[in-house]
Write an enzyme that holds these catalytic residues in place. Structure first.
Site, PDB file in Angstrom:
ATOM      1  N   HIS A 193      -7.146   2.953   3.581  1.00  0.00           N
ATOM      2  CA  HIS A 193      -7.008   3.525   4.851  1.00  0.00           C
ATOM      3  C   HIS A 193      -8.501   3.844   5.723  1.00  0.00           C
ATOM      4  O   HIS A 193      -8.212   3.858   6.912  1.00  0.00           O
ATOM      5  CB  HIS A 193      -6.270   4.774   4.554  1.00  0.00           C
ATOM      6  CG  HIS A 193      -4.864   4.759   4.425  1.00  0.00           C
ATOM      7  ND1 HIS A 193      -4.497   4.507   3.170  1.00  0.00           N
ATOM      8  CD2 HIS A 193      -3.753   5.210   4.990  1.00  0.00           C
ATOM      9  CE1 HIS A 193      -3.047   4.595   3.272  1.00  0.00           C
ATOM     10  NE2 HIS A 193      -2.797   5.116   4.310  1.00  0.00           N
ATOM     11  N   GLU A 224      -2.498   8.627   8.039  1.00  0.00           N
ATOM     12  CA  GLU A 224      -1.274   8.263   8.100  1.00  0.00           C
ATOM     13  C   GLU A 224      -0.625   9.050   9.261  1.00  0.00           C
ATOM     14  O   GLU A 224       0.426   8.675  10.194  1.00  0.00           O
ATOM     15  CB  GLU A 224      -0.561   8.643   6.969  1.00  0.00           C
ATOM     16  CG  GLU A 224      -0.715   7.871   5.940  1.00  0.00           C
ATOM     17  CD  GLU A 224       0.105   6.307   5.840  1.00  0.00           C
ATOM     18  OE1 GLU A 224       1.256   6.483   6.309  1.00  0.00           O
ATOM     19  OE2 GLU A 224      -0.582   5.293   5.583  1.00  0.00           O
ATOM     20  N   ASP A 252       0.950  -1.256  -0.073  1.00  0.00           N
ATOM     21  CA  ASP A 252       0.189   0.091  -0.086  1.00  0.00           C
ATOM     22  C   ASP A 252       0.863   1.178   0.115  1.00  0.00           C
ATOM     23  O   ASP A 252       2.184   1.125   0.173  1.00  0.00           O
ATOM     24  CB  ASP A 252      -0.865  -0.007   1.250  1.00  0.00           C
ATOM     25  CG  ASP A 252      -1.787   1.374   1.406  1.00  0.00           C
ATOM     26  OD1 ASP A 252      -2.468   1.278   0.492  1.00  0.00           O
ATOM     27  OD2 ASP A 252      -1.764   1.741   2.350  1.00  0.00           O
ATOM     28  N   SER A 253       0.300   2.316  -0.054  1.00  0.00           N
ATOM     29  CA  SER A 253       1.146   3.713  -0.121  1.00  0.00           C
ATOM     30  C   SER A 253       1.643   3.798   1.403  1.00  0.00           C
ATOM     31  O   SER A 253       2.431   4.538   1.738  1.00  0.00           O
ATOM     32  CB  SER A 253       0.271   4.811  -0.327  1.00  0.00           C
ATOM     33  OG  SER A 253      -0.935   4.711   0.480  1.00  0.00           O
ATOM     34  N   CYS A 287     -10.858   3.070  -0.219  1.00  0.00           N
ATOM     35  CA  CYS A 287      -9.536   3.468   0.038  1.00  0.00           C
ATOM     36  C   CYS A 287      -9.125   2.635   1.303  1.00  0.00           C
ATOM     37  O   CYS A 287     -10.022   2.541   2.388  1.00  0.00           O
ATOM     38  CB  CYS A 287      -9.341   5.121   0.426  1.00  0.00           C
ATOM     39  SG  CYS A 287      -7.670   5.245   1.128  1.00  0.00           S
ATOM     40  N   CYS A 324      -4.384  -1.395  -2.189  1.00  0.00           N
ATOM     41  CA  CYS A 324      -4.483   0.026  -2.471  1.00  0.00           C
ATOM     42  C   CYS A 324      -5.142   0.301  -3.562  1.00  0.00           C
ATOM     43  O   CYS A 324      -5.092  -0.235  -4.750  1.00  0.00           O
ATOM     44  CB  CYS A 324      -3.238   0.566  -2.286  1.00  0.00           C
ATOM     45  SG  CYS A 324      -3.136   2.343  -2.868  1.00  0.00           S
TER      46      CYS A 324
HETATM   47  N1  DGL Z   1      -4.940   3.205   0.818  1.00  0.00           N
HETATM   48  C1  DGL Z   1      -4.550   3.794  -0.468  1.00  0.00           C
HETATM   49  C2  DGL Z   1      -5.910   3.345  -1.286  1.00  0.00           C
HETATM   50  O1  DGL Z   1      -6.514   2.606  -1.010  1.00  0.00           O
HETATM   51  C3  DGL Z   1      -4.463   5.302  -0.141  1.00  0.00           C
HETATM   52  C4  DGL Z   1      -4.000   5.954  -1.364  1.00  0.00           C
HETATM   53  C5  DGL Z   1      -3.134   7.172  -0.985  1.00  0.00           C
HETATM   54  O2  DGL Z   1      -2.071   6.923  -0.626  1.00  0.00           O
HETATM   55  O3  DGL Z   1      -3.658   8.306  -1.367  1.00  0.00           O
HETATM   56  O4  DGL Z   1      -6.425   4.140  -1.978  1.00  0.00           O
END
Ligand code: DGL
Length: 263
Positions: free
Chosen positions: A186, A153, A11-12, A184, A74
């Site tokens: 997150h 984050e 993921d990011s 998302c 992600c």
């Molecule tokens: N968890 C990522 C997603 O599902 C976040 C993306 C981001 O870094 O903006 O889109």
């Protein structure tokens, strides 16, 4: 059967742990390498080419670590780079978008579905395009959330205006939307706050993605069938920051080490 190799999940940042949690539940024997690209987070406001470059670097890293399957945990990276990763990977690649869609169409009654996602995922139309393929005469509304991923984050709880911001993003769904996709990875981390403000079904993509992984491992004879529980290794390439605390809270496990690497 493949007991030595790992499943690679990325993921990011810390958001992919929401998918990891379901994978651990369903496939407790799998060894897992989790990578959070928190040096380059958030992905949500980047251009497609840039996200693809990051994802290809991560793929290289996970393949070097002998991963037998890759989960793009992600939505933004799935929307931007699923095809390019699939083309460049010798091992199966799984994205998260189809899982959220499956969960949403199972529970919606009035066919009004909301998509809460990053600006990139919204503008990519990835959810809309997939949902339209279902030919179900759906009414779909998308809300692009610029701030949510960076706030999660950084530690959601420390922002005094968090509920106000969330309310703004959820105000898009006042048309009677009965089902909201947390598009998302997150967002399940702040699901309690979302539940306070959205009345209806809230679905995410994690369970379905874990099930898809199980299916792919079975079909390719890659499942780990040792007697022991798998090992989970965490890697990030940015500052440790809140990563470990957020991941431990969400996963309800103790993480011994988060390795910081330079990719
Ligand atoms: N968890 C990522 C997603 O599902 C976040 C993306 C981001 O870094 O903006 O889109």
């Amino acid at each position: 059967m493949d007991n030595d190799k790992s499943v690679g999940i990325f993921d990011s940042g810390v958001g992919g742990t929401t998918v990891l949690k379901e994978i651990i539940k369903l496939l407790p024997k799998e060894n897992i390498i989790y990578f959070g690209d928190n040096k380059n987070s958030p992905y949500g406001e980047k251009k497609e080419e840039e996200i693809q470059v990051h994802c290809l670097e991560i793929l290289k890293f996970l393949l070097k670590k002998k991963c037998k399957a890759i989960v793009i945990a992600c939505n933004t990276a799935t929307a931007a780079a699923f095809e390019v990763l699939s083309k460049n990977s010798p091992v199966p690649v799984i994205g998260v978008i189809s899982g959220g869609i499956k969960a949403a169409i199972e529970v919606t009654k009035n066919k009004k579905i909301g998509i809460l996602a990053t600006p990139f995922t919204v503008s990519s139309m990835a959810y809309i395009n997939e949902l339209e393929k279902k030919n179900m005469d759906l009414e779909i509304i998308q809300s692009p959330c610029k701030d949510l991923c960076p706030m999660i984050e950084a530690g959601w709880g420390k922002f005094k205006n968090r509920k106000f911001i969330l309310e703004e993003y959820l105000s898009f769904f006042k048309n009677g939307t009965d089902t909201l996709i947390l598009a998302c990875t997150h967002y399940p981390i702040i699901k309690k706050d979302i539940e306070e403000l959205f009345i209806g079904n809230i679905v995410d993509t994690a369970k379905e993605t874990a099930m898809e992984l199980l299916d792919v491992l079975n079909k390719n004879a890659l499942k780990n069938n040792s007697d022991d529980l798998g090992e989970i290794k965490f890697y990030i390439n940015g500052e440790l920051g809140n990563f470990k605390n957020i991941a431990e809270d969400f996963l309800e496990i103790k993480i011994l080490e988060v390795k910081q690497i330079d990719i």
